[in-house]
Design a protein around this motif. Structure first.
Motif, PDB file in Angstrom:
ATOM      1  N   LYS A 174       0.855  -1.190   0.000  1.00  0.00           N
ATOM      2  CA  LYS A 174       0.000   0.000   0.000  1.00  0.00           C
ATOM      3  C   LYS A 174       0.900   1.253   0.000  1.00  0.00           C
ATOM      4  CE  LYS A 174      -3.913  -2.172   0.463  1.00  0.00           C
ATOM      5  NZ  LYS A 174      -5.055  -2.020  -0.404  1.00  0.00           N
ATOM      6  N   THR A 175       0.376   2.305  -0.519  1.00  0.00           N
ATOM      7  CA  THR A 175       1.079   3.586  -0.464  1.00  0.00           C
ATOM      8  C   THR A 175       0.097   4.670  -0.022  1.00  0.00           C
ATOM      9  OG1 THR A 175       0.605   4.059  -2.784  1.00  0.00           O
ATOM     10  CG2 THR A 175       2.697   2.969  -2.317  1.00  0.00           C
ATOM     11  N   ARG A 176       0.667   5.762   0.473  1.00  0.00           N
ATOM     12  CA  ARG A 176      -0.160   6.903   0.822  1.00  0.00           C
ATOM     13  C   ARG A 176       0.675   8.168   0.674  1.00  0.00           C
ATOM     14  NH1 ARG A 176      -0.117   9.259   6.334  1.00  0.00           N
ATOM     15  NH2 ARG A 176       1.544   8.222   7.428  1.00  0.00           N
ATOM     16  N   THR A 177       0.017   9.188   0.559  1.00  0.00           N
ATOM     17  CA  THR A 177       0.680  10.488   0.471  1.00  0.00           C
ATOM     18  C   THR A 177       0.769  11.059   1.874  1.00  0.00           C
ATOM     19  OG1 THR A 177      -0.281  10.813  -1.708  1.00  0.00           O
ATOM     20  CG2 THR A 177       0.583  12.779  -0.628  1.00  0.00           C
ATOM     21  N   TYR A 178       1.871  11.718   2.089  1.00  0.00           N
ATOM     22  CA  TYR A 178       2.109  12.316   3.403  1.00  0.00           C
ATOM     23  C   TYR A 178       0.941  13.215   3.782  1.00  0.00           C
ATOM     24  CZ  TYR A 178       4.202  15.207   7.046  1.00  0.00           C
ATOM     25  OH  TYR A 178       4.436  15.889   8.213  1.00  0.00           O
ATOM     26  N   GLY A 179       0.458  12.996   5.003  1.00  0.00           N
ATOM     27  CA  GLY A 179      -0.621  13.793   5.547  1.00  0.00           C
ATOM     28  C   GLY A 179      -1.994  13.200   5.329  1.00  0.00           C
TER      29      GLY A 179
END
Length: 189
Positions: A174-179
């Motif tokens: 999984k990935t996510r963007t900071y914040g």
């Protein structure tokens, strides 16, 4: 002189058969007997043999006089006895088995660990096991396994062991963007 006769009558003698036993499938023992009442003259000898009722299965068979005789000078009273055929002893041992949870049961097998079968005799029926499908140990028992009434089976049980099913679970990348909030964490088998 007026003649008369001397009549020699048959000597009475009682012969009693000895009881006998044998195991199913074995040869017949010698059929023997005893003089149980009366006496015979020393020079006279028995000829012939005792006989028994026909049959080879487990059961009781009468022993009869057959051709046994002391000749025409004796009146034999014969007392019968029995030949008893007993079951043949066999030991059957179940083979231990394992399976993985969810798989089909393996064949429940066994081996004959003592004794022997006679002629064309063979087992019928099958082994059974205790009910259950969860991980654990289940007793393998005799079930319907038989050789019929001519055998006495001693059964040695074993266990069917159900083991855990191995499974590999991999987390999905999984990935996510900071914040931002974390995405749902998922996995695959």
């Amino acid at each position: 002189f007026v003649s008369a006769n001397l009549t020699i009558t048959k000597r009475p003698i009682e012969v009693t058969a000895d009881p006998q036993t044998k195991v199913y499938g074995d040869s017949d023992p010698d059929l023997t007997y005893q003089i149980s009442d009366g006496t015979k003259l020393e020079a006279d000898v028995f000829t012939g043999t005792l006989e028994r009722a026909p049959g080879e299965n487990v059961g009781t068979y009468a022993i009869n006089q057959g051709t046994l005789t002391l000749g025409g000078n004796y009146a034999i009273t014969f007392v019968s006895a029995n030949l008893v055929i007993t079951p043949r002893q066999i030991t059957v041992t179940a083979d231990a088995q394992t399976k993985t949870y969810g798989d089909d049961d393996p064949d429940l097998t066994y081996k004959m660990t003592t004794g022997d079968l006679i002629g064309e005799d063979d087992f019928t029926g099958e082994l059974e096991r205790s009910v259950g499908e969860d991980v654990g140990t289940y007793l393998i028992n005799k079930g319907t396994l038989t050789l019929g009434s001519n055998y006495a089976i001693t059964f040695v049980p074993a266990d069917l062991t159900i083991t855990e099913r191995p499974i590999t679970v991999s987390a999905d990348i999984k990935t996510r963007t900071y914040g931002e909030d974390d995405p749902d964490l998922t996995y695959s088998i």
